[in-house]
Motif scaffolding. Structure first.
Motif, PDB file in Angstrom:
ATOM      1  N   SER A 254       0.834  -1.207   0.000  1.00  0.00           N
ATOM      2  CA  SER A 254       0.000   0.000   0.000  1.00  0.00           C
ATOM      3  C   SER A 254       0.866   1.253   0.000  1.00  0.00           C
ATOM      4  O   SER A 254       0.527   2.254  -0.650  1.00  0.00           O
ATOM      5  CB  SER A 254      -0.937  -0.002   1.210  1.00  0.00           C
ATOM      6  N   ALA A 258       0.898   3.976  -2.989  1.00  0.00           N
ATOM      7  CA  ALA A 258       0.647   5.392  -2.688  1.00  0.00           C
ATOM      8  C   ALA A 258       1.788   6.257  -3.217  1.00  0.00           C
ATOM      9  O   ALA A 258       1.563   7.341  -3.764  1.00  0.00           O
ATOM     10  CB  ALA A 258       0.472   5.581  -1.180  1.00  0.00           C
ATOM     11  N   ARG A 261       1.444   6.619  -6.983  1.00  0.00           N
ATOM     12  CA  ARG A 261       0.399   7.586  -7.336  1.00  0.00           C
ATOM     13  C   ARG A 261       0.916   9.014  -7.191  1.00  0.00           C
ATOM     14  O   ARG A 261       0.660   9.873  -8.049  1.00  0.00           O
ATOM     15  CB  ARG A 261      -0.842   7.372  -6.456  1.00  0.00           C
TER      16      ARG A 261
END
Length: 276
Positions: A254, A258, A261
């Motif tokens: 995760s 992140a 992104r």
């Protein structure tokens, strides 16, 4: 004819990129002829300036900085063919103190001078260094778990095309990726130069991404100034980078997603994002 013989370089790929090849390029300007010795895979790094590339391998990937252990020593055969040539060589870290930071360097952007067979949105380097020195080998402990790579890339493959680069013996092929490991270095650089981003733990190929102008997401343990290398000291082209360091060599998927992104959302041009 003034001749420079540079090498052989036997150490880590990252140190060859950031502490050697650019200095040899700069030094070559003072000579009429430059002969370069390095591992066969690295010929492309010198193609733009050397007059002759002499492939030579110590037969070992157990490297640290400028050093290689466990391999065979260089026998000096090339020098016998060029009597009177000047010699430039570093193969001991003790001789290289301050070299990468102080030596004159002439960097260039790699990859754009080569046409790739195809292009990809993302490039991953799923580092898998063997435990040369046993289970406690520090470099092997920097590998991200294979299961994490498979799950990350399988998820990303729903939205992106992904190439996996590196050497087949030193990197795995995650699920959902196209195997570009073992391609000639110029082709791997061509992929990086055209990708939206590269992803992986700190390694030579991630420094290569920087020299190809490829924005990259990289993670590492915050020690020995490694984050600053990516942000400034080993980023001569000011390539965009997102650095993960708080979780060390084991960031969660995760956290990696992140960070990716955020990297893809950064505006074009130079930029450094230190994510937690």
């Amino acid at each position: 004819m003034r001749t420079l013989i540079a090498g052989p370089f036997v150490g880590e790929f990252g140190w060859e990129l950031m502490g050697w090849q650019a200095h040899v390029r700069r030094r070559s300007r003072d000579y009429e002829r430059t002969i370069v010795l390095s591992r066969p895979e690295c010929a492309y790094l010198y193609r733009d300036f050397c007059d002759r590339f002499e492939p030579w391998s110590p037969g070992s990937w157990l490297t640290q900085g400028y050093e290689c252990t466990g391999g065979c020593p260089y026998d000096g055969a090339v020098e016998t063919r060029y009597p009177g040539a000047d010699r430039l060589c570093i193969d001991r870290n003790v001789d290289a103190v301050g070299w990468a930071g102080l030596a004159d360097q002439e960097h260039r952007r790699f990859g754009l001078d080569v046409e790739p067979a195809r292009t990809f949105d993302l490039v991953v380097h799923a580092r898998a260094i063997p435990a040369f020195a046993g289970p406690a080998d520090e470099k092997a402990q920097r590998n991200w778990p294979a299961d994490e790579w498979h799950r990350l890339c399988a998820a990303l493959a729903r939205r992106f095309t992904i190439a996996a680069i590196g050497l087949p013996d030193l990197a795995i092929l995650p699920d959902g990726t196209t195997d570009c490991r073992g391609l000639p270095l110029d082709q791997q650089c061509a992929l990086l130069a055209r990708a939206r981003a590269a992803i992986g733990p700190s390694s030579g190929p991630m420094h290569l991404a920087s020299l190809c102008g490829c924005p990259h997401l990289v993670w590492m343990k915050a020690e020995q100034g490694i984050p600053m290398r990516y942000a400034r000291d080993w980023n001569p082209l000011a390539t965009r980078v997102c650095i993960l360091s708080r979780a060390g060599w084991r960031p969660s998927r995760s956290l990696v997603l992140a960070g990716l992104r955020r990297l893809l959302a950064m505006p074009d041009g130079p930029g450094v994002l230190v994510a937690q």
